[in-house]
Design a protein around this motif. Structure first.
Motif, mmCIF file in Angstrom:
data_model
loop_
_atom_site.group_PDB
_atom_site.id
_atom_site.type_symbol
_atom_site.label_atom_id
_atom_site.label_comp_id
_atom_site.label_asym_id
_atom_site.label_seq_id
_atom_site.Cartn_x
_atom_site.Cartn_y
_atom_site.Cartn_z
ATOM 1 N N SER A 102 51.423 26.008 22.167
ATOM 2 C CA SER A 102 50.976 27.395 22.104
ATOM 3 C C SER A 102 50.404 27.709 20.720
ATOM 4 O O SER A 102 49.368 28.369 20.598
ATOM 5 C CB SER A 102 52.146 28.325 22.425
ATOM 6 O OG SER A 102 51.748 29.667 22.317
ATOM 7 N N ARG A 103 51.050 27.221 19.691
ATOM 8 C CA ARG A 103 50.553 27.451 18.329
ATOM 9 C C ARG A 103 49.219 26.744 18.104
ATOM 10 O O ARG A 103 48.326 27.285 17.450
ATOM 11 C CB ARG A 103 51.582 27.018 17.310
ATOM 12 C CG ARG A 103 52.775 27.960 17.310
ATOM 13 C CD ARG A 103 53.775 27.632 16.269
ATOM 14 N NE ARG A 103 54.847 28.620 16.323
ATOM 15 C CZ ARG A 103 55.940 28.552 15.612
ATOM 16 N NH1 ARG A 103 56.123 27.548 14.771
ATOM 17 N NH2 ARG A 103 56.861 29.486 15.718
ATOM 18 N N LEU A 104 49.088 25.547 18.638
ATOM 19 C CA LEU A 104 47.796 24.850 18.545
ATOM 20 C C LEU A 104 46.711 25.622 19.290
ATOM 21 O O LEU A 104 45.578 25.737 18.802
ATOM 22 C CB LEU A 104 47.920 23.428 19.088
ATOM 23 C CG LEU A 104 48.726 22.454 18.234
ATOM 24 C CD1 LEU A 104 48.948 21.155 18.994
ATOM 25 C CD2 LEU A 104 48.044 22.197 16.908
ATOM 26 N N ASP A 105 47.053 26.164 20.460
ATOM 27 C CA ASP A 105 46.093 26.976 21.214
ATOM 28 C C ASP A 105 45.652 28.189 20.410
ATOM 29 O O ASP A 105 44.475 28.571 20.419
ATOM 30 C CB ASP A 105 46.682 27.423 22.552
ATOM 31 C CG ASP A 105 46.802 26.288 23.557
ATOM 32 O OD1 ASP A 105 46.144 25.241 23.376
ATOM 33 O OD2 ASP A 105 47.573 26.458 24.532
ATOM 34 N N GLU A 106 46.591 28.807 19.696
ATOM 35 C CA GLU A 106 46.254 29.960 18.852
ATOM 36 C C GLU A 106 45.265 29.562 17.757
ATOM 37 O O GLU A 106 44.286 30.273 17.508
ATOM 38 C CB GLU A 106 47.520 30.547 18.216
ATOM 39 C CG GLU A 106 48.441 31.238 19.198
ATOM 40 C CD GLU A 106 49.789 31.591 18.576
ATOM 41 O OE1 GLU A 106 49.936 31.494 17.336
ATOM 42 O OE2 GLU A 106 50.692 31.974 19.343
ATOM 43 N N THR A 111 39.846 29.646 15.528
ATOM 44 C CA THR A 111 38.803 28.893 14.832
ATOM 45 C C THR A 111 37.625 28.540 15.732
ATOM 46 O O THR A 111 36.694 27.856 15.284
ATOM 47 C CB THR A 111 39.389 27.602 14.239
ATOM 48 O OG1 THR A 111 39.933 26.788 15.288
ATOM 49 C CG2 THR A 111 40.463 27.913 13.212
ATOM 50 N N ALA A 112 37.637 28.979 16.980
ATOM 51 C CA ALA A 112 36.581 28.617 17.924
ATOM 52 C C ALA A 112 35.209 29.091 17.460
ATOM 53 O O ALA A 112 34.199 28.440 17.709
ATOM 54 C CB ALA A 112 36.878 29.187 19.300
ATOM 55 N N ASP A 113 35.159 30.212 16.759
ATOM 56 C CA ASP A 113 33.879 30.746 16.295
ATOM 57 C C ASP A 113 33.448 30.175 14.963
ATOM 58 O O ASP A 113 32.381 30.500 14.461
ATOM 59 C CB ASP A 113 33.972 32.268 16.177
ATOM 60 C CG ASP A 113 34.188 32.921 17.537
ATOM 61 O OD1 ASP A 113 33.760 32.339 18.543
ATOM 62 O OD2 ASP A 113 34.789 34.003 17.579
ATOM 63 N N HIS A 114 34.277 29.325 14.381
ATOM 64 C CA HIS A 114 33.997 28.757 13.060
ATOM 65 C C HIS A 114 33.959 27.247 13.131
ATOM 66 O O HIS A 114 34.964 26.582 12.926
ATOM 67 C CB HIS A 114 35.063 29.195 12.044
ATOM 68 C CG HIS A 114 35.262 30.675 12.007
ATOM 69 N ND1 HIS A 114 34.381 31.515 11.402
ATOM 70 C CD2 HIS A 114 36.238 31.473 12.547
ATOM 71 C CE1 HIS A 114 34.799 32.773 11.531
ATOM 72 N NE2 HIS A 114 35.935 32.768 12.225
ATOM 73 N N PRO A 115 32.784 26.688 13.420
ATOM 74 C CA PRO A 115 32.686 25.225 13.578
ATOM 75 C C PRO A 115 33.006 24.434 12.347
ATOM 76 O O PRO A 115 33.088 24.657 11.287
ATOM 77 C CB PRO A 115 31.253 24.998 13.992
ATOM 78 C CG PRO A 115 30.514 26.273 13.830
ATOM 79 C CD PRO A 115 31.508 27.352 13.586
#
Length: 115
Positions: A102-106, A111-115
């Motif tokens: 869950s923490r990794l998913d967070e 960071t999904a918008d920051h490649p």
């Protein structure tokens, strides 16, 4: 009958692991006149089962204690206590892994918008 290399390949383990299982009393083999180990076809599932138990953190000595429960299909009170304790320990490990996931998913989401 399977030779050691065939069993290792089918079960997804090394031949060294199979020899270790034999030393620990977890696996039986027959020997040819030339000394080669031969295993029953059922050994594939048994080895995979051991691998699952190892992955869950059970040591070989604990797995040896489980063999009578598996082979005879019944348990005594002491074996049931041990099984319940091991199950609780595995469940705790699963719970901790779920928190980590869950923490990794967070982190991934943030960071999904920051490649």
């Amino acid at each position: 009958m399977l030779r050691i290399g065939e069993l290792a390949r089918k079960a997804g383990v090394s031949t060294r692991s199979l020899r270790y299982y034999e030393e620990q009393g977890l696996l039986d083999s027959e020997r040819t006149s030339g000394g080669q180990r031969l295993y029953e076809e059922e050994a594939v599932e048994r080895v995979r089962f051991y691998q699952d138990l190892y992955a869950a953190g059970l040591p070989s000595r604990r797995i040896v204690e489980l063999l009578p429960c598996i082979d005879r299909g019944h348990t005594d009170a002491q074996q049931r206590r041990m099984l319940h304790a091991e199950r609780a320990r595995v469940q705790e490990k699963i719970d901790r892994l779920r928190v980590a996931m869950s923490r990794l998913d967070e982190i991934i989401a943030v960071t999904a918008d920051h490649p």
